[in-house]
Design an enzyme around this catalytic site. Structure first.
Site, PDB file in Angstrom:
ATOM      1  N   GLU B  46      -3.418  25.817 -27.470  1.00 33.73           N
ATOM      2  CA  GLU B  46      -2.193  25.045 -27.691  1.00 33.73           C
ATOM      3  C   GLU B  46      -1.284  25.113 -26.456  1.00 33.73           C
ATOM      4  OE1 GLU B  46       0.287  26.660 -30.783  1.00 33.73           O
ATOM      5  OE2 GLU B  46       1.347  24.767 -31.111  1.00 33.73           O
ATOM      6  N   LYS B 119       0.906  17.525 -34.312  1.00 34.74           N
ATOM      7  CA  LYS B 119       1.073  18.687 -35.197  1.00 34.74           C
ATOM      8  C   LYS B 119       2.013  18.351 -36.357  1.00 34.74           C
ATOM      9  CE  LYS B 119       2.330  23.633 -34.721  1.00 34.74           C
ATOM     10  NZ  LYS B 119       2.561  24.672 -33.674  1.00 34.74           N
ATOM     11  N   CYS B 156      -2.114  25.420 -34.709  1.00 36.72           N
ATOM     12  CA  CYS B 156      -1.358  26.653 -34.977  1.00 36.72           C
ATOM     13  C   CYS B 156      -0.767  26.689 -36.398  1.00 36.72           C
ATOM     14  CB  CYS B 156      -0.293  26.835 -33.904  1.00 36.72           C
ATOM     15  SG  CYS B 156       0.159  28.588 -33.677  1.00 36.72           S
TER      16      CYS B 156
END
Lengths: 298, 298
Positions: B46, B119, B156
């Site tokens: 990331e 995300k 994440c």
């Protein structure tokens, strides 16, 4: 801000005899024993009253089913009242002729039935022919409030489905109880046994972590061969994990045991403050999760 | 019945330098290296182009953002084409003035951008002030078909949400890639570090098990202190697990590494035949899962 006080629970890992009456007697004794150790909520394994009969499809075995309320909830209700505990009792429920369920009765400290959960996800695999015996549950995923805490129940195959655990967390469960009957096919054990047991433990610990709840898996133990060899070697290994997925206490793979340990709502509060998954769910973007599959042309 | 052939993937575990240009150069070199080892899909960590700037809220740091397509996708596109690999590149995307995303670009073997994933779940915790920098994604949970396989991406914080992994499985993913930046607060490590790392690994392995998919978590490594001490000690430990949650390969907690291993759609087929969770989902009974909470009067 008020958090409820901790309470003790018991996970009764049992080996089953051939005779239902003997198993019910043992279950009652285990409830008393657990109560004497301070447990306030006692969970028995899935279908504790008999060997795991779903190893074969045999219409005669429907005779094992009983109504709820019925003899098992009556006997256990008496024990619940005597010991002042809540009992989670997994029962082969006869609802009508030709209509049975795999049902967990939640029995309160007054001996009355607080509610029941009918297993929602029904397996059908070699040795686990449950679709023959059990109609899928029609009562949804439920949390049972008690004077000790809010108890969610999932039964065996349910425990592989993240949606089920999530719905119990959204309904306020402190803990998810999973009465279970799972084991090794003896001829697969050497090659696949360790990975199977680890996957079973891991997916349930994952539910605890993702939802910030305790989870108690309560399994039977012992080799059972009601359909003849090789049978199923139920792998025990009952465990309690905390809201971060940490295993608090765990049973052996081979012995009967009563695990007694603590559920602490303060620990849930703490874990969820630090890992606030419920705050950040993208509830606007989960469309499609109630579809069988989201087919894409490729 | 046809199952696609196995393909190799690479997980690039990197430590980041202060200078974005140096990190991009390193990333390009790692893509080449992974390609030379036979990988067909290469995943970077990331926000690989910089230290993890979200440790503080500083409007000046929006200067790190870039458009997609932009300099990073151009450089990596060149490498993708040269090595004949698909690259998953996590980029701080500038979409408009005052509107940025944490976006993963999927770059095809021709160097062109196949698609992007923004995300969806954005954290905000001490040291992870992402809600300051990133607007929540608006492209949903996507699977990217490639000539090798169907690639899902979560980033994440997304990796803690079972709904996200489920939707990728329902859309046909073989594998879920999780580019990540997660580590220990140095002053928490002794007391909580092992449990935190284990929970991170466990919840993702749980997604693999529940969905019968591979999962690759790709983390950065090293102590970074852009907001001053104590900073975050990124815990590396990148791993690939198979559709039964078995860890196939795993990196150390302290070193840069490229993990190259195989995704085998035949293994997915086999695991799902034996554990057919997708067959038995109770899609009629998951109502409420798109609610924030299911409040109950108690």
């Amino acid at each position: 801000m008020q958090v409820r006080p901790p309470y003790k629970i018991a996970l009764v890992q049992m080996a089953m005899a051939a005779e239902p009456a003997a198993n019910l007697d043992k279950a009652c004794a285990q409830v008393r024993q657990a109560g004497s150790q301070g447990a306030k909520v006692v969970c028995l394994p899935e279908l504790f009253r008999s060997p795991y009969f779903c190893q074969k499809e045999d219409a005669a075995l429907f005779s094992l089913a009983e109504p709820i309320p019925g003899p098992s909830t009556e006997a256990l209700g008496w024990e619940a009242r005597r010991s002042g505990v809540v009992v989670l009792a997994s029962i082969f429920e006869r609802r009508a002729a030709g209509l049975c369920h795999n049902t967990t009765a939640v029995i309160g400290t007054d001996g009355a039935i607080l509610g029941k959960y009918r297993k929602m996800h029904i397996p059908d695999d070699p040795g686990y022919y449950e679709k023959f015996y059990f109609a899928p549950g029609d009562l949804g995923f439920q949390v049972f409030p008690t004077e000790f805490g809010n108890l969610g129940v999932l039964v065996c195959w349910d425990q592989w489905f993240p949606e089920a655990a999530r719905l119990l967390a959204l309904r306020g469960a402190d803990i998810v109880f999973c009465p279970t009957a799972i084991g090794w096919h003896p001829d697969e054990k050497a090659a696949h046994g360790a990975a199977q047991l680890d996957a079973w433990r891991t997916v349930q610990r994952g539910h605890s972590i993702a939802n910030g709840v305790y989870l108690a898996a309560v399994n039977r133990v012992g080799l059972e061969t009601p359909a003849g060899p090789p049978g199923i070697e139920f792998w025990g290994s009952s465990f309690l994990c905390d809201p971060q997925g940490v295993i608090v206490v765990e049973a052996s793979a081979v012995r009967e045991e009563i695990l007694v340990d603590t559920v602490d709502p303060g620990r849930i509060e703490d874990v969820r403050r630090h890992w606030p998954f419920l705050r950040d769910r993208r509830i606007d973007a989960y469309q499609g999760i109630d579809h069988r599959f989201l087919d894409v042309e490729r």
